[in-house]
Motif scaffolding. Sequence first.
Motif, PDB file in Angstrom:
ATOM      1  N   SER A 142       0.859  -1.185   0.000  1.00 49.79           N
ATOM      2  CA  SER A 142       0.000   0.000   0.000  1.00 49.79           C
ATOM      3  C   SER A 142       0.896   1.237   0.000  1.00 49.79           C
ATOM      4  O   SER A 142       1.209   1.803   1.042  1.00 49.79           O
ATOM      5  N   ASN A 143       1.330   1.620  -1.198  1.00 48.48           N
ATOM      6  CA  ASN A 143       2.253   2.752  -1.314  1.00 48.48           C
ATOM      7  C   ASN A 143       1.775   3.762  -2.360  1.00 48.48           C
ATOM      8  O   ASN A 143       2.590   4.392  -3.048  1.00 48.48           O
ATOM      9  N   GLY A 144       0.463   3.895  -2.462  1.00 48.45           N
ATOM     10  CA  GLY A 144      -0.087   4.868  -3.395  1.00 48.45           C
ATOM     11  C   GLY A 144       0.082   4.481  -4.848  1.00 48.45           C
ATOM     12  O   GLY A 144       0.140   5.362  -5.710  1.00 48.45           O
ATOM     13  N   ALA A 145       0.156   3.170  -5.120  1.00 49.62           N
ATOM     14  CA  ALA A 145       0.345   2.680  -6.494  1.00 49.62           C
ATOM     15  C   ALA A 145       1.594   3.289  -7.132  1.00 49.62           C
ATOM     16  O   ALA A 145       1.611   3.639  -8.315  1.00 49.62           O
ATOM     17  N   HIS A 146       2.644   3.429  -6.326  1.00 51.64           N
ATOM     18  CA  HIS A 146       3.898   4.021  -6.792  1.00 51.64           C
ATOM     19  C   HIS A 146       4.494   3.192  -7.924  1.00 51.64           C
ATOM     20  O   HIS A 146       4.615   1.978  -7.819  1.00 51.64           O
ATOM     21  N   LEU A 147       4.854   3.862  -9.003  1.00 51.11           N
ATOM     22  CA  LEU A 147       5.502   3.215 -10.136  1.00 51.11           C
ATOM     23  C   LEU A 147       7.006   3.449 -10.047  1.00 51.11           C
ATOM     24  O   LEU A 147       7.452   4.536  -9.685  1.00 51.11           O
ATOM     25  N   TYR A 148       7.772   2.425 -10.385  1.00 50.49           N
ATOM     26  CA  TYR A 148       9.222   2.533 -10.241  1.00 50.49           C
ATOM     27  C   TYR A 148       9.935   1.758 -11.331  1.00 50.49           C
ATOM     28  O   TYR A 148       9.335   0.918 -12.022  1.00 50.49           O
ATOM     29  N   VAL A 149      11.213   2.037 -11.503  1.00 44.57           N
ATOM     30  CA  VAL A 149      12.053   1.286 -12.431  1.00 44.57           C
ATOM     31  C   VAL A 149      12.434  -0.025 -11.758  1.00 44.57           C
ATOM     32  O   VAL A 149      13.107  -0.030 -10.724  1.00 44.57           O
ATOM     33  N   GLY A 150      11.975  -1.123 -12.330  1.00 45.13           N
ATOM     34  CA  GLY A 150      12.253  -2.429 -11.739  1.00 45.13           C
ATOM     35  C   GLY A 150      13.706  -2.835 -11.928  1.00 45.13           C
ATOM     36  O   GLY A 150      14.283  -2.605 -12.998  1.00 45.13           O
ATOM     37  N   PRO A 151      14.324  -3.446 -10.920  1.00 44.30           N
ATOM     38  CA  PRO A 151      15.717  -3.854 -11.050  1.00 44.30           C
ATOM     39  C   PRO A 151      15.917  -5.062 -11.963  1.00 44.30           C
ATOM     40  O   PRO A 151      17.030  -5.552 -12.088  1.00 44.30           O
ATOM     41  N   PHE A 152      14.836  -5.512 -12.614  1.00 45.16           N
ATOM     42  CA  PHE A 152      14.999  -6.558 -13.624  1.00 45.16           C
ATOM     43  C   PHE A 152      15.490  -5.979 -14.940  1.00 45.16           C
ATOM     44  O   PHE A 152      15.980  -6.700 -15.801  1.00 45.16           O
ATOM     45  N   CYS A 153      15.360  -4.643 -15.098  1.00 44.17           N
ATOM     46  CA  CYS A 153      15.884  -3.956 -16.279  1.00 44.17           C
ATOM     47  C   CYS A 153      16.052  -2.487 -15.919  1.00 44.17           C
ATOM     48  O   CYS A 153      15.094  -1.712 -15.982  1.00 44.17           O
ATOM     49  N   MET A 154      17.247  -2.103 -15.550  1.00 44.44           N
ATOM     50  CA  MET A 154      17.514  -0.788 -14.951  1.00 44.44           C
ATOM     51  C   MET A 154      18.908  -0.332 -15.329  1.00 44.44           C
ATOM     52  O   MET A 154      19.834  -1.142 -15.453  1.00 44.44           O
TER      53      MET A 154
END
Length: 259
Positions: A142-154
């Motif tokens: 529950s983090n406000g639907a925060h979008l982030y760069v996944g470390p699977f491709c960064m």
Amino acid sequence: MVRRHIHPAQPDHVHHSAIEFMVTEVQTGASGVSLPVRRRATVISVYMDNVDPKVVRYQAYMVDRMMPSGWKFDQYLFRPKSDDWAPHAFALSQRVEASERDIVIILDIDCVPLTPQALIYLYDGAAAGELIGCIQRANHLSNGAHLYVGPFCMAFDRRVYYGLGSPTFVHSQRGDTGEELTYHWEAGGRRVRFIWPSHCEQPMWELDGSTRFGLGTTYAGLFYHTFNIRDGITRQMFIDKCLSILQTKSEPKGRKVTT
């Protein structure tokens, strides 16, 4: 040339239709494909011994095919100690520290570039100080639907990373593995650039209400990620995708993997 759809005060939302490449200077990559001249970078991929060695080999074939000459591919078998409570995150931090090059590109063992331009695209964003890569969302938090760069491709420049306090890859109450990097780039006023899904074979998880990702997701025609490779359920999906890009019906020869 890269055309960007920029939303003020928000990360860039990059889709395949918005990407064009113009090559002026070229060098020859491992595959014989002409690639833009760039300084050297390190491509990091961390895995443990619960991953099928064939998956490891096929990722190596793909990266070797698409990576510019002179770059280093650090495909690293990590054997965690019994008291390592976040082994993947710790291993990523370790390999970033060990890199001899400032530009680092991180790929999960089941994530591969689909074109010779894919890694170059990450490099250019990182060299400009951006945190760039494929978009992800931790739906279990529950983090406000925060979008982030996944470390699977960064990708990022280590000098920016250090300047932002060397953010941890370890999950937190507000983010999954690697999500703290996006939080730190955002807090530091640095640009975060997302690469969005263009196709998904088995959609499973929400991104922004209109876009989903899941098993066998292609991102802007540049990268492919199967997810859940350690469970074995996507092993053949991953291998089949690699074979289709390599344009062969059987495993290439000459690549050895330490297990």
